[in-house]
Design an enzyme around this catalytic site. Structure first.
Site, PDB file in Angstrom:
ATOM      1  N   ASP A 194       1.922  -8.423   0.096  1.00 37.92           N
ATOM      2  CA  ASP A 194       3.095  -7.548   0.018  1.00 37.92           C
ATOM      3  C   ASP A 194       2.748  -6.098  -0.237  1.00 37.92           C
ATOM      4  O   ASP A 194       1.649  -5.758  -0.683  1.00 37.92           O
ATOM      5  CB  ASP A 194       3.993  -8.009  -1.135  1.00 37.92           C
ATOM      6  CG  ASP A 194       3.388  -7.672  -2.505  1.00 37.92           C
ATOM      7  OD1 ASP A 194       2.241  -8.111  -2.766  1.00 37.92           O
ATOM      8  OD2 ASP A 194       4.022  -6.953  -3.290  1.00 37.92           O
ATOM      9  N   GLY A 215       1.475 -14.502  -3.314  1.00 37.69           N
ATOM     10  CA  GLY A 215       0.823 -14.171  -2.043  1.00 37.69           C
ATOM     11  C   GLY A 215       0.153 -15.324  -1.325  1.00 37.69           C
ATOM     12  O   GLY A 215       0.026 -15.311  -0.103  1.00 37.69           O
ATOM     13  N   ASP A 273     -10.039  -8.865  -3.964  1.00 36.38           N
ATOM     14  CA  ASP A 273     -10.158  -7.410  -3.909  1.00 36.38           C
ATOM     15  C   ASP A 273     -11.222  -6.993  -4.928  1.00 36.38           C
ATOM     16  O   ASP A 273     -12.414  -7.055  -4.638  1.00 36.38           O
ATOM     17  CB  ASP A 273      -8.761  -6.842  -4.199  1.00 36.38           C
ATOM     18  CG  ASP A 273      -8.654  -5.350  -4.017  1.00 36.38           C
ATOM     19  OD1 ASP A 273      -9.266  -4.822  -3.077  1.00 36.38           O
ATOM     20  OD2 ASP A 273      -7.948  -4.699  -4.808  1.00 36.38           O
TER      21      ASP A 273
HETATM   22  P1  IMP Z   1      -8.230  -8.656  -7.587  1.00 38.94           P
HETATM   23  O1  IMP Z   1      -9.235  -9.344  -6.701  1.00 38.94           O
HETATM   24  O2  IMP Z   1      -8.201  -9.168  -8.974  1.00 38.94           O
HETATM   25  O3  IMP Z   1      -8.356  -7.165  -7.512  1.00 38.94           O
HETATM   26  O4  IMP Z   1      -6.762  -8.960  -7.105  1.00 38.94           O
HETATM   27  C1  IMP Z   1      -6.407  -9.351  -5.867  1.00 38.94           C
HETATM   28  C2  IMP Z   1      -4.906  -9.222  -5.795  1.00 38.94           C
HETATM   29  O5  IMP Z   1      -4.532  -7.864  -5.515  1.00 38.94           O
HETATM   30  C3  IMP Z   1      -4.398 -10.039  -4.631  1.00 38.94           C
HETATM   31  O6  IMP Z   1      -4.017 -11.319  -5.036  1.00 38.94           O
HETATM   32  C4  IMP Z   1      -3.236  -9.213  -4.130  1.00 38.94           C
HETATM   33  O7  IMP Z   1      -2.055  -9.595  -4.821  1.00 38.94           O
HETATM   34  C5  IMP Z   1      -3.563  -7.796  -4.506  1.00 38.94           C
HETATM   35  N1  IMP Z   1      -4.110  -7.041  -3.348  1.00 38.94           N
HETATM   36  C6  IMP Z   1      -5.366  -6.581  -3.207  1.00 38.94           C
HETATM   37  N2  IMP Z   1      -5.541  -5.935  -2.041  1.00 38.94           N
HETATM   38  C7  IMP Z   1      -4.344  -5.996  -1.399  1.00 38.94           C
HETATM   39  C8  IMP Z   1      -3.876  -5.514  -0.110  1.00 38.94           C
HETATM   40  O8  IMP Z   1      -4.597  -4.902   0.707  1.00 38.94           O
HETATM   41  N3  IMP Z   1      -2.579  -5.779   0.177  1.00 38.94           N
HETATM   42  C9  IMP Z   1      -1.749  -6.452  -0.660  1.00 38.94           C
HETATM   43  N4  IMP Z   1      -2.145  -6.923  -1.866  1.00 38.94           N
HETATM   44  C10 IMP Z   1      -3.428  -6.697  -2.240  1.00 38.94           C
HETATM   45 MG    MG Z   2      -2.048 -11.928  -5.665  1.00 42.80          MG
END
Ligand code: IMP
Ligand code: MG
Length: 178
Positions: free
Chosen positions: A158, A44, A102
């Site tokens: 994605d 991403g 996220d």
């Molecule tokens: P986290 O912060 O460990 O939950 O992970 C973040 C990852 O979740 C990002 O690198 C994205 O690959 C994926 N992600 C989180 N929110 C979204 C979204 O709204 N659209 C697409 N991918 C997302």
């Molecule tokens: Mg990611």
């Protein structure tokens, strides 16, 4: 035609380029005289890395890593490395480049991993931040845009591996999730 599946454009390409230039200028100032290794998380972060480095006036290096977080992990945040860095990072100033923060679990786990390997410093830049979803106490040092708790696609992000090539950040029409 990717456009037909988009309900609304949240952040335009122009806004992304403008904000990347601002972040690039800030990063250039903050890292003057340092050997920076930008570490982009596959897949991403690739479009954002490509835009951002155009605006960083330093001889930075970049490398890639691919990780998945085990679901259901606690705040110690365990991740599985699918593709590791090719660059030894001991002594380097690492700037992690991510598409979105996220829950924050990925960032937290990668941060620990790279600091354990002897990075001189660790900071992170994320194109997007979704603070409402945060599950662990961590935040990016540089953030492009804060977005609401809504699933977004484009500029690298994605939905089931699709829509990464959209040149802006958008929200999908509801029927795409059926
Ligand atoms: P986290 O912060 O460990 O939950 O992970 C973040 C990852 O979740 C990002 O690198 C994205 O690959 C994926 N992600 C989180 N929110 C979204 C979204 O709204 N659209 C697409 N991918 C997302
Ligand atoms: Mg990611």
């Amino acid at each position: 035609m990717l456009e037909k599946d988009i309900k609304k454009v949240l952040i335009s390409q122009e806004e992304i380029v403008k904000r990347s230039a601002e972040l690039g200028r800030q990063i250039t100032q903050d890292y003057e005289g340092k050997q920076v290794l930008a570490v982009a998380l596959l897949r991403g972060a690739v479009p954002f890395l490509a835009e951002l480095i155009k605006h960083i006036d330093l001889d930075i290096q970049y490398d890639f890593m691919d990780v998945t977080s085990y679901s259901g992990t606690d705040s110690t945040g365990e991740i599985k490395i699918l593709k590791d860095l090719d660059t030894p990072i001991r002594g380097l100033d690492v700037l992690l480049v991510e598409d979105i923060v996220d829950t924050g679990r990925t960032l937290q786990a990668v941060r620990k991993l790279l600091l354990d390997r002897g990075a001189a410093s660790f900071r992170m830049v994320a194109l997007l931040d979704k603070p409402e979803r945060r599950a662990v106490d961590i935040q990016a040092d540089y953030v492009g845009f804060t977005v609401p708790d809504e699933f977004v696609v484009g500029f690298g992000l994605d939905f089931n591996q699709h829509f990464r090539s959209l040149p802006y950040i958008g929200v999908l029409k509801d029927e795409c999730y059926k």
